[in-house]
Design a protein around this motif. Structure first.
Motif, PDB file in Angstrom:
ATOM      1  N   THR A   1      -8.129   1.963   9.231  1.00  0.00           N
ATOM      2  CA  THR A   1      -6.763   2.478   9.198  1.00  0.00           C
ATOM      3  C   THR A   1      -5.985   1.828   8.051  1.00  0.00           C
ATOM      4  O   THR A   1      -6.277   0.698   7.649  1.00  0.00           O
ATOM      5  CB  THR A   1      -6.036   2.196  10.532  1.00  0.00           C
ATOM      6  OG1 THR A   1      -6.113   0.790  10.795  1.00  0.00           O
ATOM      7  CG2 THR A   1      -6.678   2.958  11.674  1.00  0.00           C
ATOM      8  N   SER A   2      -5.012   2.567   7.541  1.00  0.00           N
ATOM      9  CA  SER A   2      -4.210   2.002   6.455  1.00  0.00           C
ATOM     10  C   SER A   2      -2.807   2.609   6.469  1.00  0.00           C
ATOM     11  O   SER A   2      -2.589   3.672   7.042  1.00  0.00           O
ATOM     12  CB  SER A   2      -4.868   2.258   5.101  1.00  0.00           C
ATOM     13  OG  SER A   2      -4.843   3.634   4.804  1.00  0.00           O
ATOM     14  N   GLU A   3      -1.891   1.859   5.858  1.00  0.00           N
ATOM     15  CA  GLU A   3      -0.520   2.334   5.709  1.00  0.00           C
ATOM     16  C   GLU A   3      -0.087   2.025   4.291  1.00  0.00           C
ATOM     17  O   GLU A   3      -0.243   0.886   3.838  1.00  0.00           O
ATOM     18  CB  GLU A   3       0.397   1.576   6.690  1.00  0.00           C
ATOM     19  CG  GLU A   3       1.046   2.463   7.725  1.00  0.00           C
ATOM     20  CD  GLU A   3       1.718   1.616   8.803  1.00  0.00           C
ATOM     21  OE1 GLU A   3       2.729   0.959   8.466  1.00  0.00           O
ATOM     22  OE2 GLU A   3       1.204   1.594   9.934  1.00  0.00           O
ATOM     23  N   ASN A   4       0.412   2.984   3.585  1.00  0.00           N
ATOM     24  CA  ASN A   4       0.817   2.793   2.184  1.00  0.00           C
ATOM     25  C   ASN A   4      -0.279   2.125   1.361  1.00  0.00           C
ATOM     26  O   ASN A   4      -0.025   1.185   0.606  1.00  0.00           O
ATOM     27  CB  ASN A   4       2.102   1.955   2.080  1.00  0.00           C
ATOM     28  CG  ASN A   4       3.228   2.547   2.904  1.00  0.00           C
ATOM     29  OD1 ASN A   4       3.376   3.771   2.940  1.00  0.00           O
ATOM     30  ND2 ASN A   4       3.984   1.704   3.581  1.00  0.00           N
ATOM     31  N   ASN A   5      -1.518   2.603   1.564  1.00  0.00           N
ATOM     32  CA  ASN A   5      -2.664   2.074   0.818  1.00  0.00           C
ATOM     33  C   ASN A   5      -2.995   0.618   1.116  1.00  0.00           C
ATOM     34  O   ASN A   5      -3.690  -0.028   0.355  1.00  0.00           O
ATOM     35  CB  ASN A   5      -2.472   2.254  -0.695  1.00  0.00           C
ATOM     36  CG  ASN A   5      -2.484   3.716  -1.085  1.00  0.00           C
ATOM     37  OD1 ASN A   5      -3.270   4.485  -0.529  1.00  0.00           O
ATOM     38  ND2 ASN A   5      -1.607   4.096  -1.995  1.00  0.00           N
TER      39      ASN A   5
ATOM     40  N   THR B   1      -4.868  -1.725   7.568  1.00  0.00           N
ATOM     41  CA  THR B   1      -4.167  -2.291   8.728  1.00  0.00           C
ATOM     42  C   THR B   1      -5.109  -2.582   9.890  1.00  0.00           C
ATOM     43  O   THR B   1      -4.679  -3.089  10.921  1.00  0.00           O
ATOM     44  CB  THR B   1      -3.082  -1.312   9.224  1.00  0.00           C
ATOM     45  OG1 THR B   1      -3.712  -0.043   9.498  1.00  0.00           O
ATOM     46  CG2 THR B   1      -1.973  -1.123   8.196  1.00  0.00           C
TER      47      THR B   1
ATOM     48  N   THR C   1      -8.046   0.130  19.298  1.00  0.00           N
ATOM     49  CA  THR C   1      -7.310   0.082  18.046  1.00  0.00           C
ATOM     50  C   THR C   1      -7.205  -1.398  17.715  1.00  0.00           C
ATOM     51  O   THR C   1      -6.624  -2.168  18.494  1.00  0.00           O
ATOM     52  CB  THR C   1      -5.899   0.680  18.212  1.00  0.00           C
ATOM     53  OG1 THR C   1      -6.059   2.041  18.613  1.00  0.00           O
ATOM     54  CG2 THR C   1      -5.111   0.626  16.917  1.00  0.00           C
TER      55      THR C   1
ATOM     56  N   HIS D   1      -5.813  -4.088  15.255  1.00  0.00           N
ATOM     57  CA  HIS D   1      -4.929  -4.408  14.135  1.00  0.00           C
ATOM     58  C   HIS D   1      -5.452  -5.656  13.445  1.00  0.00           C
ATOM     59  O   HIS D   1      -5.750  -6.653  14.099  1.00  0.00           O
ATOM     60  CB  HIS D   1      -3.503  -4.678  14.625  1.00  0.00           C
ATOM     61  CG  HIS D   1      -2.873  -3.487  15.274  1.00  0.00           C
ATOM     62  ND1 HIS D   1      -2.576  -2.334  14.575  1.00  0.00           N
ATOM     63  CD2 HIS D   1      -2.482  -3.264  16.557  1.00  0.00           C
ATOM     64  CE1 HIS D   1      -2.041  -1.449  15.401  1.00  0.00           C
ATOM     65  NE2 HIS D   1      -1.970  -1.979  16.618  1.00  0.00           N
TER      66      HIS D   1
ATOM     67  N   ILE E   1     -11.307   6.381   2.946  1.00  0.00           N
ATOM     68  CA  ILE E   1     -10.023   5.839   2.500  1.00  0.00           C
ATOM     69  C   ILE E   1     -10.016   5.563   0.996  1.00  0.00           C
ATOM     70  O   ILE E   1      -9.212   4.777   0.491  1.00  0.00           O
ATOM     71  CB  ILE E   1      -9.544   4.613   3.312  1.00  0.00           C
ATOM     72  CG1 ILE E   1     -10.435   3.399   3.066  1.00  0.00           C
ATOM     73  CG2 ILE E   1      -9.415   4.904   4.773  1.00  0.00           C
ATOM     74  CD1 ILE E   1      -9.655   2.108   3.346  1.00  0.00           C
TER      75      ILE E   1
END
Ligand code: ADP
Length: 446
Positions: free
Chosen positions: A160-164, A167, A179, A181, A228
């Motif tokens: 998973t990722s947020e703004n490249n 996460t 999930t 983190h 990704i």
């Protein structure tokens, strides 16, 4: 279920366990997810040893070797397709990796020659134990001692990722989905030598090949990384092992040929220098009628090489008290096979193989009955290509820049082995780059 950690390592093979041990020792909160019910991956099957140069062990044994030569041998073995910067990191850090292994209770005190190496460089456990099983046991002991959690039967399915920025991951357990983190993810999922769909996608001619790999080697990490934005390198570079028994997928170790065995086709004739590189010998076998070969040896070799007992126990050897009897067992013309062996034994005596120019593995002739044959053909063995990393084990995106928070080590990565991996370099790769990935992840999360 949701979990929170500093670093999640995907895959409990040699690279993943090495990275986790280093991180935990540095005080990082790390867990490993492993999709199989046990740890070890393909690493557990490694038989050769670990290449390393300018080591304390070599010094003690009076063996001269250099990092430069290690780099050169690896590049030559890989047909110079390798990323030399990565090869240099492996070679330069190999001696320290040997000391590190000793420091965690996994010394490799014996050193010998191995294919493609100019000097005695392959480091092995004492008493000829299989290096992979040995290291996995020691690594696992360290995981226990350090209290590192390994979530078995848990398959990572997504990064998973947020703004490249990475996460964490998503993973599926037997009953629960997770999930996780994490500030950083280390991909150590190994290669894809057990995923026929994937390897034939990159190399269609491998369709129908058996594999020497454990079932977990399905390339999940490569697919997840690609999703990704990771770049892949040398992905079509897939190594076959030339001598695999096809009904059991048991790999007949190179030491059998190294100890004096020859290969003959269904006509009972030799067709190659049996100790050329794996790719060349594989090709030669595939070109024979039926695309298989028999590996032929005698009782003397069986007495000298304990690995052979496993083949006998698994009923993959055929034997005959005489050459003629063996020939009849495998449906080969007896006169031809007898002639082939006569010619070979003369070559051994003269140390001159006029037919194929073989000049190694000629210390013993094949004269002492009973005589043995194992029917073999190539099998998929190692996937050299994979996700691109830089010298810090950061995963590189197709855009050319590192993906923040994503690291990779071991067979999942491409570049270290080029177009052909030489024996002893898989273990060097996982220990060195497992530690590099840990150091980079540590720097990143702190
Ligand atoms: P390396 O030699 O690079 O350490 P190994 O093949 O020894 O590679 O280990 C890779 C490990 O990763 C194997 O134990 C394999 O089962 C595991 N693995 C592969 N895909 C996944 C996945 N999607 N989730 C969790 N573990 C995985």
């Amino acid at each position: 279920e949701t979990l929170d950690v500093d670093v999640v390592v995907i895959g409990a093979g040699g690279a993943g366990m090495t990275a986790a041990i280093e991180l935990k020792k540095a005080g990082v909160n790390v867990i490993i997810v492993e999709k199989m019910p046990m740890v070890g991956g393909n690493t557990i099957k490694a038989t050769g040893g670990m290449n390393a140069a300018e080591t304390s062990v070599q010094a003690e044994l009076g063996i001269e070797d250099t990092i430069e030569q290690f780099i050169e041998d690896t590049m030559t073995g890989g047909y110079n397709v390798n990323n030399k910067e990565l090869v240099t990191v492996m070679a330069q850090n190999s001696a320290d990796a040997i000391d590190w292994l000793a420091s965690i209770g996994a010394p490799l005190p014996e050193v010998s020659f191995s294919g493609g190496a100019t000097n005695k460089r392959i480091h092995r456990p004492e008493g000829g134990a299989g290096v992979g099983a040995y290291l996995v046991e020691k690594f696992n002991q360290n995981l226990d001692d350090l209290g590192i959690q390994v979530m078995l039967n848990t398959t990572a399915t997504e990064i998973t990722s947020e703004n490249n920025i990475v996460t964490g991951i998503k993973a599926e357990g037997k009953e629960v989905n997770y999930t996780i983190h994490a500030k950083a993810v280390i991909l150590a999922t190994g290669g894809f030598g057990a995923n026929e769909e994937l390897y034939t996608k990159y190399k269609p001619e491998l369709k129908g090949y058996v594999t020497t790999n454990t079932p977990g080697a399905t390339g999940d990490g490569i697919v997840m990384a690609e999703a990704i934005g990771a770049n892949l390198v040398d992905i079509e570079q897939i190594q076959t092992h030339p001598t695999v028994e096809q009904t059991t997928s048991i790999m007949i170790t190179e030491s059998v040929r190294g100890g004096g065995a020859i290969l003959v086709n269904q006509e009972g004739k030799r067709f190659t220098d049996e100790l050329l590189t794996r790719d060349v010998v594989s090709d030669a076998i595939v070109k024979q009628e039926g695309s298989y070969s028999y590996i032929i040896f005698d009782q003397l070799l069986r007495d000298n090489l304990s690995a052979i007992e496993k083949y006998v126990e698994n009923n993959i050897t055929v034997q005959g008290a005489t050459i003629e009897e063996l020939a009849n067992q495998i449906g080969v013309d007896a006169t031809t096979l007898a002639n082939t062996l006569d010619t070979w034994n003369n070559a051994v005596a003269a140390k001159d193989d006029k037919e194929f120019g073989r000049n190694t593995g000629m210390d013993n002739n094949i004269t002492q009955g009973p005589f043995y044959a194992i029917k073999v053909a190539p099998g998929v063995h190692h996937t050299m290509g994979g996700v691109e990393i830089n010298t810090n084990a950061e995963v590189i995106a197709t855009t050319g820049t590192p993906i923040a928070g994503l690291f990779a080590a071991g067979e999942i990565t491409g570049g270290v082995h080029g177009a052909n991996r030489i024996g002893g370099n898989a273990v060097a790769d996982i220990v060195v780059f497992g530690r590099v990935a840990a150091a980079s992840a540590l720097e990143y999360v702190k």
